[in-house]
Design a protein around this motif. Structure first.
Motif, PDB file in Angstrom:
ATOM      1  N   GLU A  31       3.237 -15.328  -8.012  1.00  0.00           N
ATOM      2  CA  GLU A  31       4.069 -14.344  -8.715  1.00  0.00           C
ATOM      3  C   GLU A  31       3.553 -12.918  -8.568  1.00  0.00           C
ATOM      4  O   GLU A  31       4.208 -11.963  -8.999  1.00  0.00           O
ATOM      5  CB  GLU A  31       4.132 -14.710 -10.196  1.00  0.00           C
ATOM      6  CG  GLU A  31       4.793 -16.060 -10.459  1.00  0.00           C
ATOM      7  CD  GLU A  31       4.608 -16.533 -11.887  1.00  0.00           C
ATOM      8  OE1 GLU A  31       4.008 -15.767 -12.694  1.00  0.00           O
ATOM      9  OE2 GLU A  31       5.044 -17.660 -12.207  1.00  0.00           O
ATOM     10  N   LYS A  32       2.349 -12.774  -7.959  1.00  0.00           N
ATOM     11  CA  LYS A  32       1.691 -11.464  -7.822  1.00  0.00           C
ATOM     12  C   LYS A  32       1.514 -10.782  -9.191  1.00  0.00           C
ATOM     13  O   LYS A  32       1.481  -9.552  -9.293  1.00  0.00           O
ATOM     14  CB  LYS A  32       2.502 -10.538  -6.898  1.00  0.00           C
ATOM     15  CG  LYS A  32       2.638 -11.051  -5.469  1.00  0.00           C
ATOM     16  CD  LYS A  32       1.316 -10.944  -4.719  1.00  0.00           C
ATOM     17  CE  LYS A  32       1.480 -11.205  -3.222  1.00  0.00           C
ATOM     18  NZ  LYS A  32       1.676 -12.612  -2.880  1.00  0.00           N
ATOM     19  N   SER A  33       1.396 -11.577 -10.240  1.00  0.00           N
ATOM     20  CA  SER A  33       1.308 -11.027 -11.598  1.00  0.00           C
ATOM     21  C   SER A  33      -0.037 -10.347 -11.863  1.00  0.00           C
ATOM     22  O   SER A  33      -0.161  -9.539 -12.779  1.00  0.00           O
ATOM     23  CB  SER A  33       1.524 -12.139 -12.632  1.00  0.00           C
ATOM     24  OG  SER A  33       0.570 -13.174 -12.463  1.00  0.00           O
ATOM     25  N   LEU A  38      -4.251  -5.209 -12.496  1.00  0.00           N
ATOM     26  CA  LEU A  38      -5.438  -4.632 -11.869  1.00  0.00           C
ATOM     27  C   LEU A  38      -5.236  -3.166 -11.499  1.00  0.00           C
ATOM     28  O   LEU A  38      -6.178  -2.367 -11.556  1.00  0.00           O
ATOM     29  CB  LEU A  38      -5.813  -5.438 -10.618  1.00  0.00           C
ATOM     30  CG  LEU A  38      -6.516  -6.775 -10.882  1.00  0.00           C
ATOM     31  CD1 LEU A  38      -6.768  -7.517  -9.576  1.00  0.00           C
ATOM     32  CD2 LEU A  38      -7.841  -6.569 -11.610  1.00  0.00           C
ATOM     33  N   VAL A  39      -4.014  -2.799 -11.113  1.00  0.00           N
ATOM     34  CA  VAL A  39      -3.739  -1.382 -10.829  1.00  0.00           C
ATOM     35  C   VAL A  39      -3.977  -0.556 -12.087  1.00  0.00           C
ATOM     36  O   VAL A  39      -4.621   0.512 -12.047  1.00  0.00           O
ATOM     37  CB  VAL A  39      -2.300  -1.189 -10.299  1.00  0.00           C
ATOM     38  CG1 VAL A  39      -1.937   0.296 -10.255  1.00  0.00           C
ATOM     39  CG2 VAL A  39      -2.153  -1.810  -8.906  1.00  0.00           C
ATOM     40  N   ASN A 417     -13.079  -3.793 -22.778  1.00  0.00           N
ATOM     41  CA  ASN A 417     -13.286  -2.626 -21.901  1.00  0.00           C
ATOM     42  C   ASN A 417     -14.578  -2.726 -21.103  1.00  0.00           C
ATOM     43  O   ASN A 417     -14.614  -2.429 -19.901  1.00  0.00           O
ATOM     44  CB  ASN A 417     -13.279  -1.342 -22.720  1.00  0.00           C
ATOM     45  CG  ASN A 417     -11.891  -0.983 -23.201  1.00  0.00           C
ATOM     46  OD1 ASN A 417     -10.892  -1.357 -22.574  1.00  0.00           O
ATOM     47  ND2 ASN A 417     -11.805  -0.271 -24.317  1.00  0.00           N
ATOM     48  N   GLN A 418     -15.664  -3.088 -21.780  1.00  0.00           N
ATOM     49  CA  GLN A 418     -16.948  -3.121 -21.083  1.00  0.00           C
ATOM     50  C   GLN A 418     -16.982  -4.241 -20.042  1.00  0.00           C
ATOM     51  O   GLN A 418     -17.546  -4.072 -18.958  1.00  0.00           O
ATOM     52  CB  GLN A 418     -18.100  -3.303 -22.083  1.00  0.00           C
ATOM     53  CG  GLN A 418     -19.459  -3.102 -21.420  1.00  0.00           C
ATOM     54  CD  GLN A 418     -20.595  -3.098 -22.417  1.00  0.00           C
ATOM     55  OE1 GLN A 418     -20.369  -2.982 -23.620  1.00  0.00           O
ATOM     56  NE2 GLN A 418     -21.811  -3.229 -21.930  1.00  0.00           N
ATOM     57  N   THR A 419     -16.368  -5.365 -20.356  1.00  0.00           N
ATOM     58  CA  THR A 419     -16.305  -6.466 -19.392  1.00  0.00           C
ATOM     59  C   THR A 419     -15.525  -6.042 -18.155  1.00  0.00           C
ATOM     60  O   THR A 419     -15.940  -6.300 -17.014  1.00  0.00           O
ATOM     61  CB  THR A 419     -15.648  -7.700 -20.033  1.00  0.00           C
ATOM     62  OG1 THR A 419     -16.374  -8.059 -21.206  1.00  0.00           O
ATOM     63  CG2 THR A 419     -15.631  -8.867 -19.062  1.00  0.00           C
ATOM     64  N   ARG A 420     -14.383  -5.384 -18.360  1.00  0.00           N
ATOM     65  CA  ARG A 420     -13.595  -4.883 -17.231  1.00  0.00           C
ATOM     66  C   ARG A 420     -14.426  -3.916 -16.398  1.00  0.00           C
ATOM     67  O   ARG A 420     -14.433  -3.991 -15.162  1.00  0.00           O
ATOM     68  CB  ARG A 420     -12.344  -4.170 -17.753  1.00  0.00           C
ATOM     69  CG  ARG A 420     -11.530  -3.491 -16.629  1.00  0.00           C
ATOM     70  CD  ARG A 420     -10.282  -2.829 -17.171  1.00  0.00           C
ATOM     71  NE  ARG A 420     -10.622  -1.874 -18.215  1.00  0.00           N
ATOM     72  CZ  ARG A 420      -9.807  -1.553 -19.223  1.00  0.00           C
ATOM     73  NH1 ARG A 420      -8.629  -2.119 -19.340  1.00  0.00           N
ATOM     74  NH2 ARG A 420     -10.180  -0.667 -20.131  1.00  0.00           N
ATOM     75  N   GLU A 421     -15.127  -3.033 -17.064  1.00  0.00           N
ATOM     76  CA  GLU A 421     -15.974  -2.047 -16.384  1.00  0.00           C
ATOM     77  C   GLU A 421     -16.997  -2.734 -15.486  1.00  0.00           C
ATOM     78  O   GLU A 421     -17.149  -2.409 -14.307  1.00  0.00           O
ATOM     79  CB  GLU A 421     -16.677  -1.186 -17.443  1.00  0.00           C
ATOM     80  CG  GLU A 421     -17.761  -0.268 -16.936  1.00  0.00           C
ATOM     81  CD  GLU A 421     -17.222   1.018 -16.342  1.00  0.00           C
ATOM     82  OE1 GLU A 421     -18.027   1.770 -15.786  1.00  0.00           O
ATOM     83  OE2 GLU A 421     -16.004   1.256 -16.420  1.00  0.00           O
ATOM     84  N   VAL A 422     -17.683  -3.711 -16.038  1.00  0.00           N
ATOM     85  CA  VAL A 422     -18.761  -4.383 -15.296  1.00  0.00           C
ATOM     86  C   VAL A 422     -18.209  -5.188 -14.132  1.00  0.00           C
ATOM     87  O   VAL A 422     -18.720  -5.123 -13.010  1.00  0.00           O
ATOM     88  CB  VAL A 422     -19.580  -5.287 -16.251  1.00  0.00           C
ATOM     89  CG1 VAL A 422     -20.546  -6.169 -15.458  1.00  0.00           C
ATOM     90  CG2 VAL A 422     -20.355  -4.447 -17.249  1.00  0.00           C
ATOM     91  N   ILE A 423     -17.146  -5.952 -14.365  1.00  0.00           N
ATOM     92  CA  ILE A 423     -16.596  -6.806 -13.308  1.00  0.00           C
ATOM     93  C   ILE A 423     -16.017  -5.971 -12.166  1.00  0.00           C
ATOM     94  O   ILE A 423     -16.221  -6.284 -10.980  1.00  0.00           O
ATOM     95  CB  ILE A 423     -15.538  -7.763 -13.888  1.00  0.00           C
ATOM     96  CG1 ILE A 423     -16.228  -8.810 -14.784  1.00  0.00           C
ATOM     97  CG2 ILE A 423     -14.764  -8.467 -12.770  1.00  0.00           C
ATOM     98  CD1 ILE A 423     -15.280  -9.769 -15.467  1.00  0.00           C
ATOM     99  N   LEU A 424     -15.288  -4.897 -12.484  1.00  0.00           N
ATOM    100  CA  LEU A 424     -14.739  -4.045 -11.416  1.00  0.00           C
ATOM    101  C   LEU A 424     -15.861  -3.310 -10.682  1.00  0.00           C
ATOM    102  O   LEU A 424     -15.777  -3.116  -9.453  1.00  0.00           O
ATOM    103  CB  LEU A 424     -13.731  -3.060 -11.996  1.00  0.00           C
ATOM    104  CG  LEU A 424     -12.428  -3.668 -12.524  1.00  0.00           C
ATOM    105  CD1 LEU A 424     -11.477  -2.574 -13.007  1.00  0.00           C
ATOM    106  CD2 LEU A 424     -11.739  -4.536 -11.473  1.00  0.00           C
ATOM    107  N   GLN A 456       0.393  -1.979  -1.718  1.00  0.00           N
ATOM    108  CA  GLN A 456       0.246  -1.023  -2.832  1.00  0.00           C
ATOM    109  C   GLN A 456      -1.108  -1.186  -3.510  1.00  0.00           C
ATOM    110  O   GLN A 456      -1.827  -0.216  -3.754  1.00  0.00           O
ATOM    111  CB  GLN A 456       1.370  -1.233  -3.846  1.00  0.00           C
ATOM    112  CG  GLN A 456       1.286  -0.256  -5.029  1.00  0.00           C
ATOM    113  CD  GLN A 456       2.310  -0.576  -6.119  1.00  0.00           C
ATOM    114  OE1 GLN A 456       3.110  -1.493  -5.968  1.00  0.00           O
ATOM    115  NE2 GLN A 456       2.272   0.166  -7.199  1.00  0.00           N
ATOM    116  N   PHE A 457      -1.440  -2.421  -3.806  1.00  0.00           N
ATOM    117  CA  PHE A 457      -2.726  -2.676  -4.450  1.00  0.00           C
ATOM    118  C   PHE A 457      -3.878  -2.321  -3.512  1.00  0.00           C
ATOM    119  O   PHE A 457      -4.891  -1.746  -3.918  1.00  0.00           O
ATOM    120  CB  PHE A 457      -2.835  -4.144  -4.878  1.00  0.00           C
ATOM    121  CG  PHE A 457      -4.188  -4.503  -5.436  1.00  0.00           C
ATOM    122  CD1 PHE A 457      -4.630  -3.954  -6.635  1.00  0.00           C
ATOM    123  CD2 PHE A 457      -5.022  -5.380  -4.770  1.00  0.00           C
ATOM    124  CE1 PHE A 457      -5.876  -4.279  -7.145  1.00  0.00           C
ATOM    125  CE2 PHE A 457      -6.264  -5.708  -5.274  1.00  0.00           C
ATOM    126  CZ  PHE A 457      -6.696  -5.156  -6.473  1.00  0.00           C
TER     127      PHE A 457
END
Length: 786
Positions: A31-33, A38-39, A417-424, A456-457
Motif C-alpha cells: 500500500e506504500k503506507s 516517513l516523509v 520523538n526521541q526514538t524517531r530521532e535515533v532510528i532515522l 518521491q521518497f
C-alpha cells in the motif's frame, strides 16, 4: 535422542509470530503506507540535522572535522565543538533501544542514559588528554576490573581470550572473531549493569559481574566457533552437516556428544580445541540456568541460521516468506539470547526485541551486500539483485527496510520523538557509511536499483544523505577502533616477537667467551662452564630490553651496544649460577639442562660465577664510542646495582623457613629481580644522557614490571610444567621459600600481578619518549608460560 526442550513447539510458535509480522510489513509495502509517514518524519528530523554553515565556521581551522577513524582527534573535535554530549546521547539511547529493549520515553531510562553519558564523557575527555592511552584496550579492561574488584575474573577472561586468539584458524578472520566475542561479552554485561540500582550491595555486584563476563564469553564463543566456522570454507559440505548435527544434538538433549574421529586429520586438529572449549562453555551455561528459555532461544537462532545457510543463490524458487521469516527469527533471537543467558525476560522486552531485530539485520545485510554476493550468500539483498528481473513478485529489501523503520517509529514506539530521532539518525548514518566505503558512483548505482520504485521518497532520502549531519554513533566508532586496535595489536605483537627473536639471535652469536691466547691452561673448566651456562636456552630478557631502550628509544648505534648486551647477560647468568648452588636454591636444572654444580662441582660453579661477573665489567670498558665520564658513570651504576642484587639474594636466603609479609616480599623482589630490569633500561639511558624525569619513570616501570615478572614466576612454579619451565615446578614449596603464591595464595598472587601491571602502565604513560616497546614487553611478561 531424548529432548530436554520442546524445540518444534517453540519454533512453530515463533515462526507463526514472524509470519504475522512479515504480513503486516508486506501490507505496508504493497500500500506504500509507510512513505508519507516517513516523509513527514524527515521533515521534522531535518530541522536538527541540515545546517547552513556560518561565516565564522570558515575562519577556524580548528573546526575542521577529522575522520572518525582518528579516534582521539575525533573525540577532541566533538568536545571542542560542543557536540560530544549530543553524540553520546544518541549513541547510548540507541544501545538502550537495540540491546536493552527499552523505551526512550520512560523517565527511568532517560535517567540511566544521562548518567551513562556523563560518565562516558568524563572518561573520553580524560583519555583524549593523554594520547598514549588507548581507548578500551587491554589496559582499560584491567583498570575497570581493578575498580570493580574483579581482577580474578579479568585474569580468567584474558587467559581465555589469549587462548582463543591462538587457536582461531586464519580462515575465520581472527580479528573479527575476537571483536564479536568481546562485543557479546559487553552486551551481556550491559544487561547485568542495567539491573543494578542504589540498593545493590558490593558483593552482589561483584558476583553478578563475574557471572556476566563468564556467561558472555561462553555464549559469545558460538559466533567464531559455530557461525563463522559453518560460514567458512574450512569444513567440507559433509563435515558441516556433521558439525551442525553435533550442535543440534547438544541443544536438544542437553549433552554435548563426543567429537569422534570421523574427520579429516587437519580438521580434527582444529576441532579438538573448539569442541573442548564449546563443551566447557555449554556446561557452564547449563549450571546457571533456571529454565529452558535460553536453550529454546538458542535452538531458534541456530535453526533459523541453518535454514538461511543452506539456501543457494542460484535457486530462483524461494518465496518472500522463505527469505524474510528466518531472518526475523534469527535477528530477534540473537538479541534475546544476550538477555536470557543471565535472567528471565519481560514481555515488553521480548516483544520490542522481536520487532526490532530485522531492522538491524537488514541494515547489516545492506552494508555487506557486495561481500555476501561474492561469497554466494543468500540475503534479501543478494537474492533480489540476482533474480528481480525474472521474479517480479520479490519484495524489494530496501522497501522492507524502510517499512520496518516506519513500523518501529509509529507502531512499536508510538511516534516517540526521541526514538524517531535515533532510528532515522542510524538509518542515514548507514547510507552515508555505505557511500563513503564504496564511492558515489557505486552508491548511485545501488540506489537506482533499490530506490527507483519510490522516486518521491528517494528524493527526500538522498537530500538527507547529502546534507544531513550529526548522525555519527559511538558504537560504530568503537567498532572501527576495536578492529584497528586488534589488527594493530596482532601486527605489533608479531613484529615484536620477530624482533625479539632477531635480537636474541644476535646476542647469542656474541656470547661465547673465547680462550685467552696467552693462557697456559690446556684445559679450562671455568671457561667451559661459563660457555655452557651462556649457551643454555635463556630468555635474554635483559640484553633484549637494553637493545629496545638503546636502539629504538634513544636511537643509539646498535653495534656500539653489544658490549653492554653481553655484560648484562654475563651478570645475569652469574647470578643464576650462585642462585642454583646447594647452599642456596639447590637446583638440579636450569634452562632445561643440568646445572653447573651437577656437571662439574660446587667449587667450579662458584668460581665460574665470579669469572662471569669480572667478564661483565670488562665488557663495559669496551663501550668505546661513548665518552669516558659517561662510561664511568655506567660502571659505577652497574657496580651499585650488582651489590644491591646481592643483598636481595641474602634476604632471600635468610627468609627460608620464615613467613615473610607481603611488603617484605615486595622489597626482596625489588632487589632480586626488578633491579636487573632497571639496569637493562637505565644503562642505555645513561649512555644517552637521559634527564632525571625519564630516569625516574624508567625506575618506576622497572620496579613494577620486575615484581609482576616475579609473581608470574611464582605462579608458574606453582602451576607450570617442566616442558615449558626448563626446570621442575614446585621448587619454592620444596625449599620452603616465601613467594607471592605461598603468602597470598594463587588468587591473591593473580590480583597482585594485575595491580603491579597497572602501576607499570602508569609509568609508561609518564615517559616522554617513544616507549611503546615497554607495553609489549610488559604483556610478554604477564602472559608467558615459561
Amino acid at each position: 535422542m531424548n529432548a530436554v526442550i520442546n524445540a518444534d513447539q517453540i519454533y512453530r510458535q515463533l515462526e507463526e509470530q514472524a509470519r504475522q509480522y512479515f504480513q503486516l510489513l508486506n501490507e505496508q509495502i504493497t500500500e506504500k503506507s509507510y512513505i508519507p509517514k516517513l516523509v513527514d518524519d524527515f521533515q521534522e528530523w531535518k530541522v536538527n540535522h541540515i545546517h547552513h554553515p556560518s561565516f565564522f565556521s570558515f575562519l577556524s581551522s580548528k573546526q575542521k572535522k577529522p575522520s572518525s577513524k582518528e579516534t582521539i582527534h575525533y573525540i577532541k573535535w566533538l568536545d571542542y565543538t560542543n557536540k560530544l554530549e549530543d553524540y553520546l546521547k544518541r549513541s547510548i539511547s540507541y544501545i538502550y533501544l537495540r540491546d536493552l529493549g527499552k523505551t526512550l520515553d520512560h523517565p527511568e531510562t532517560q535517567s540511566k542514559i544521562n548518567h551513562v553519558v556523563q560518565d562516558l564523557k568524563v572518561s573520553l575527555t580524560d583519555s583524549a588528554k593523554n594520547e598514549k592511552k588507548d581507548l578500551f584496550s587491554l589496559d582499560w579492561i584491567i583498570q575497570k576490573g581493578k575498580q570493580e574488584d574483579i581482577l580474578l575474573t579479568v585474569d580468567w577472561l584474558l587467559n581465555k581470550l589469549n587462548t582463543v586468539s591462538a587457536n582461531i584458524p586464519e580462515e575465520l578472520d581472527a580479528v573479527n572473531a575476537q571483536r564479536k566475542l568481546i562485543k557479546i561479552i559487553a552486551g551481556v554485561l550491559l544487561h547485568t549493569i542495567d539491573g543494578f540500582n542504589e540498593g545493590t550491595f558490593e558483593d552482589e555486584r561483584k558476583e553478578k559481574l563475574d557471572k556476566a563476563i563468564r556467561l558472555g564469553y561462553c555464549y559469545g564463543l558460538t559466533y567464531p566457533f559455530i557461525d563463522d566456522l559453518l560460514d567458512s570454507n574450512l569444513l567440507s559440505k559433509e563435515e558441516k552437516e556433521q558439525y551442525s548435527q553435533l550442535i543440534r544434538t547438544s541443544l536438544l538433549t542437553g549433552n554435548v556428544p563426543n567429537l569422534g574421529s570421523d574427520w579429516k586429520e587437519e580438521t580434527l586438529r582444529i576441532l579438538d580445541y573448539i569442541h573442548a572449549e564449546l563443551k566447557e562453555a555449554f556446561e557452564y551455561i547449563q549450571t546457571q540456568q533456571t529454565s529452558a528459555n535460553f536453550f529454546e532461544q538458542a535452538f531458534v537462532f541456530f535453526h533459523s541460521q541453518e535454514l538461511d545457510r543452506q539456501k543457494e543463490l542460484s535457486n530462483n524458487t524461494y518465496t518472500n516468506e522463505d527469505l524474510y521469516i528466518p531472518i526475523i527469527l534469527k535477528s530477534s533471537s540473537s538479541r534475546l539470547l544476550a538477555r536470557s543467558v543471565i535472567q528471565e525476560t519481560d514481555n515488553g522486552f521480548e516483544e520490542r526485541t522481536f520487532f526490532y531485530g530485522i531492522y538491524n539485520q537488514l541494515a547489516d545485510d545492506f552494508a555487506d551486500m557486495f561481500e555476501d554476493l561474492k561469497a554466494g550468500a543468500v540475503t534479501p539483498y543478494t537474492y533480489f539483485m540476482q533474480h528481480h528481473h525474472s521474479r517480479k513478485d520479490l519484495i524489494n529489501p530496501f522497501e522492507m527496510y524502510w517499512a520496518v523503520i516506519s513500523n518501529l517509529i509509529h507502531n512499536v514506539y508510538h511516534s516517540d520523538n526521541q526514538t524517531r530521532e535515533v532510528i532515522l539518525n542510524r538509518a542515514i548514518n548507514g547510507l552515508k557509511r555505505f557511500k563513503e566505503k564504496h564511492g558515489s558512483a557505486k552508491y548511485e548505482k545501488v540506489m537506482k536499483q533499490f530506490a527507483s520504485g519510490f522516486p518521491q521518497f528517494n528524493a527526500t532520502l538522498q537530500k538527507m544523505v547529502e546534507k544531513g549531519d550529526d548522525v555519527e554513533f559511538f558504537d560504530k566508532l568503537l567498532r572501527d577502533h576495536m578492529i584497528d586496535h586488534l589488527k594493530r595489536q596482532r601486527e605489533e605483537k608479531e613484529a615484536f616477537k620477530e624482533k625479539v627473536q632477531s635480537v636474541k639471535e644476535k646476542v647469542n652469536q656474541t656470547l661465547l667467551i673465547s680462550p685467552d691466547q696467552e693462557s697456559v691452561f690446556i684445559e679450562d673448566p671455568v671457561l667451559e662452564a661459563a660457555n655452557y651456562s651462556l649457551m643454555g636456552e635463556g630468555k635474554r630478557l635483559r640484553p633484549i630490553m637494553a637493545w629496545f631502550a638503546g636502539v629504538e628509544m634513544y636511537g643509539l648505534n646498535e653495534s656500539s651496544l653489544f658490549p653492554l648486551f653481553k655484560s648484562l647477560e654475563f651478570m645475569h647468568t652469574a647470578s643464576l649460577l650462585f642462585d642454583d648452588l646447594p647452599s642456596q636454591d639447590n637446583a638440579a636444572y636450569r634452562r632445561g639442562r643440568p646445572t653447573i654444580h651437577e656437571i662439574y662441582n660446587v667449587a667450579i660453579a662458584e668460581i665460574t660465577g665470579l669469572f662471569l661477573t669480572q667478564k661483565a665489567i670488562e665488557q663495559q670498558t669496551f663501550l668505546e664510542e661513548y665518552d669516558a665520564k659517561t662510561v664511568l658513570e655506567l660502571i659505577r651504576y652497574s657496580a651499585q646495582v650488582t651489590a644491591n642484587i646481592c643483598k636481595g639474594q641474602v634476604m632471600d636466603l635468610e627468609s627460608r623457613e620464615k613467613r615473610l609479609t607481603k611488603d617484605e616480599l615486595v622489597t626482596m623482589c625489588f632487589y632480586k629481580t626488578a633491579l636487573g630490569f632497571e639496569a637493562a633500561l637505565l644503562m642505555p639511558a645513561i649512555l644517552a644522557k637521559a634527564d632525571e624525569r625519564e630516569i625516574d619513570a624508567l625506575k618506576k616501570f622497572s620496579r613494577h614490571a620486575g615484581i609482576a615478572f616475579q609473581i608470574r614466576d611464582d605462579l608458574l612454579d606453582s602451576e607450570g610444567e617442566f616442558e615449558y619451565l626448563g626446570k621442575p615446578a614446585g621448587l619454592d614449596k620444596e625449599n620452603h621459600t616465601s613467594t607471592f603464591v605461598t603468602i597470598l595464595g594463587i588468587d591473591g598472587a593473580k590480583r597482585e600481578l594485575w595491580e603491579q601491571y597497572c602501576l607499570a602502565v602508569e609509568a609508561i604513560e609518564s615517559i616522554p619518549g617513544n616507549a611503546s616497546f615497554l607495553k609489549l614487553f610488559l604483556n610478554r611478561i604477564v602472559h608467558r608460560n615459561r
